[in-house]
Motif scaffolding. Sequence first.
Motif, mmCIF file in Angstrom:
data_model
loop_
_atom_site.group_PDB
_atom_site.id
_atom_site.type_symbol
_atom_site.label_atom_id
_atom_site.label_comp_id
_atom_site.label_asym_id
_atom_site.label_seq_id
_atom_site.Cartn_x
_atom_site.Cartn_y
_atom_site.Cartn_z
ATOM 1 N N VAL A 161 13.709 -12.885 9.597
ATOM 2 C CA VAL A 161 12.557 -12.929 8.702
ATOM 3 C C VAL A 161 11.667 -11.706 8.918
ATOM 4 O O VAL A 161 11.104 -11.169 7.953
ATOM 5 N N ARG A 162 11.531 -11.251 10.159
ATOM 6 C CA ARG A 162 10.747 -10.039 10.428
ATOM 7 C C ARG A 162 11.326 -8.850 9.660
ATOM 8 O O ARG A 162 10.589 -8.043 9.098
ATOM 9 N N ILE A 163 12.638 -8.777 9.637
ATOM 10 C CA ILE A 163 13.298 -7.691 8.901
ATOM 11 C C ILE A 163 13.074 -7.865 7.403
ATOM 12 O O ILE A 163 12.703 -6.926 6.694
ATOM 13 N N TYR A 164 13.308 -9.071 6.909
ATOM 14 C CA TYR A 164 13.200 -9.330 5.476
ATOM 15 C C TYR A 164 11.794 -9.024 4.961
ATOM 16 O O TYR A 164 11.624 -8.463 3.869
ATOM 17 N N VAL A 223 21.062 -9.708 0.162
ATOM 18 C CA VAL A 223 21.820 -10.919 0.477
ATOM 19 C C VAL A 223 20.911 -12.142 0.580
ATOM 20 O O VAL A 223 21.250 -13.232 0.111
ATOM 21 N N LEU A 224 19.745 -11.976 1.210
ATOM 22 C CA LEU A 224 18.855 -13.105 1.469
ATOM 23 C C LEU A 224 17.763 -13.278 0.413
ATOM 24 O O LEU A 224 16.912 -14.156 0.565
ATOM 25 N N ALA A 225 17.783 -12.466 -0.618
ATOM 26 C CA ALA A 225 16.699 -12.485 -1.613
ATOM 27 C C ALA A 225 16.396 -13.893 -2.108
ATOM 28 O O ALA A 225 17.283 -14.627 -2.529
ATOM 29 N N SER A 226 15.127 -14.278 -2.010
ATOM 30 C CA SER A 226 14.693 -15.583 -2.508
ATOM 31 C C SER A 226 13.187 -15.561 -2.718
ATOM 32 O O SER A 226 12.466 -14.842 -2.025
ATOM 33 N N ARG A 227 12.719 -16.346 -3.653
ATOM 34 C CA ARG A 227 11.286 -16.412 -3.921
ATOM 35 C C ARG A 227 10.548 -17.040 -2.738
ATOM 36 O O ARG A 227 9.403 -16.695 -2.446
ATOM 37 N N TYR A 228 11.212 -17.988 -2.091
ATOM 38 C CA TYR A 228 10.566 -18.650 -0.947
ATOM 39 C C TYR A 228 10.275 -17.648 0.167
ATOM 40 O O TYR A 228 9.173 -17.631 0.723
ATOM 41 N N GLU A 239 19.822 1.460 4.826
ATOM 42 C CA GLU A 239 20.944 0.827 4.136
ATOM 43 C C GLU A 239 21.128 -0.622 4.592
ATOM 44 O O GLU A 239 21.343 -1.521 3.771
ATOM 45 N N LEU A 240 21.049 -0.851 5.899
ATOM 46 C CA LEU A 240 21.172 -2.211 6.427
ATOM 47 C C LEU A 240 20.026 -3.085 5.933
ATOM 48 O O LEU A 240 20.218 -4.248 5.584
ATOM 49 N N PHE A 241 18.832 -2.502 5.899
ATOM 50 C CA PHE A 241 17.656 -3.231 5.448
ATOM 51 C C PHE A 241 17.805 -3.646 3.982
ATOM 52 O O PHE A 241 17.555 -4.802 3.614
ATOM 53 N N ALA A 242 18.240 -2.717 3.139
ATOM 54 C CA ALA A 242 18.414 -3.011 1.715
ATOM 55 C C ALA A 242 19.489 -4.077 1.503
ATOM 56 O O ALA A 242 19.330 -4.976 0.671
ATOM 57 N N SER A 243 20.573 -3.994 2.273
ATOM 58 C CA SER A 243 21.665 -4.977 2.153
ATOM 59 C C SER A 243 21.188 -6.367 2.549
ATOM 60 O O SER A 243 21.496 -7.362 1.882
ATOM 61 N N LEU A 244 20.435 -6.452 3.653
ATOM 62 C CA LEU A 244 19.942 -7.749 4.119
ATOM 63 C C LEU A 244 19.004 -8.382 3.101
ATOM 64 O O LEU A 244 19.110 -9.575 2.806
ATOM 65 N N ARG A 245 18.121 -7.583 2.530
ATOM 66 C CA ARG A 245 17.195 -8.139 1.540
ATOM 67 C C ARG A 245 17.925 -8.573 0.277
ATOM 68 O O ARG A 245 17.543 -9.549 -0.367
ATOM 69 N N ASP A 264 10.054 -14.397 -0.145
ATOM 70 C CA ASP A 264 9.068 -13.432 -0.622
ATOM 71 C C ASP A 264 7.651 -13.976 -0.464
ATOM 72 O O ASP A 264 6.712 -13.231 -0.173
ATOM 73 N N ALA A 265 7.504 -15.287 -0.653
ATOM 74 C CA ALA A 265 6.175 -15.896 -0.595
ATOM 75 C C ALA A 265 5.745 -16.252 0.826
ATOM 76 O O ALA A 265 4.550 -16.286 1.122
ATOM 77 N N ASN A 266 6.718 -16.516 1.710
ATOM 78 C CA ASN A 266 6.375 -17.034 3.032
ATOM 79 C C ASN A 266 6.849 -16.192 4.206
ATOM 80 O O ASN A 266 6.601 -16.556 5.360
ATOM 81 N N ALA A 267 7.522 -15.081 3.937
ATOM 82 C CA ALA A 267 8.082 -14.285 5.027
ATOM 83 C C ALA A 267 7.010 -13.769 5.982
ATOM 84 O O ALA A 267 7.218 -13.713 7.197
ATOM 85 N N THR A 268 5.839 -13.402 5.434
ATOM 86 C CA THR A 268 4.793 -12.873 6.319
ATOM 87 C C THR A 268 4.216 -13.957 7.215
ATOM 88 O O THR A 268 3.740 -13.673 8.313
ATOM 89 N N ILE A 269 4.276 -15.211 6.756
ATOM 90 C CA ILE A 269 3.784 -16.318 7.583
ATOM 91 C C ILE A 269 4.808 -16.666 8.653
ATOM 92 O O ILE A 269 4.490 -16.749 9.847
#
Length: 208
Positions: free
Chosen positions: A153-156, A22-27, A14-20, A29-34
Amino acid sequence: MKGFAIWLYTTDKELFASLRMVLASRYLDANATIIGNINAWMPLFVFLAILLYLGKPKVAVYSLFFGLGTFILCFQASAILANFLLQPAPWKVEYWLHGFELPAFANGAEISLPDWPIAAMVGTFHFSRLRIKSWDNAGLLILWLPISLFCIVRIYAGYTYPIGALIALMIGLVIGWLVFQLARNVEILAPQMQDPSDSQENGDSFES
């Protein structure tokens, strides 16, 4: 114990879904793994090593040895707990249950609870801050901000859940403090290892 594990996993999702959400962004999504890859943060570890050297040049090798030990101990403690708790990483759960690929999917990580990169980064920084007396001022404590960003970012990205990041943070703080205490006691028992610049009139260089 089983009931607690189910509650923990449900709360984490639930916390994970809420954080994503709130912070949802294309940037991200594209760069979180980096950004969320600890290898991208190696310059920070180099910076910490330089500060340890400049802070205590007479015992630089000694300080770097304990700093590296902190990193390794944080990794080992996190890996042992993760294998014991057996909580899969978010990228794995979301993909296999819902067919939803998180940014971390391509770089699948098996360790989720707790997250060892977070523990290692926090522990190494905490040890370095305690080891260098000048790091007690508020100006240098601002480095907690990029470390907090790394955790988020690790969580996202889906490498770990929020509670996994929190437990990793606690592991890093505890191990960083314990290794600092060990380094301090060893140095006290071996006066020849003390930096001559650490004189009594300047106060105790080991106080946090």
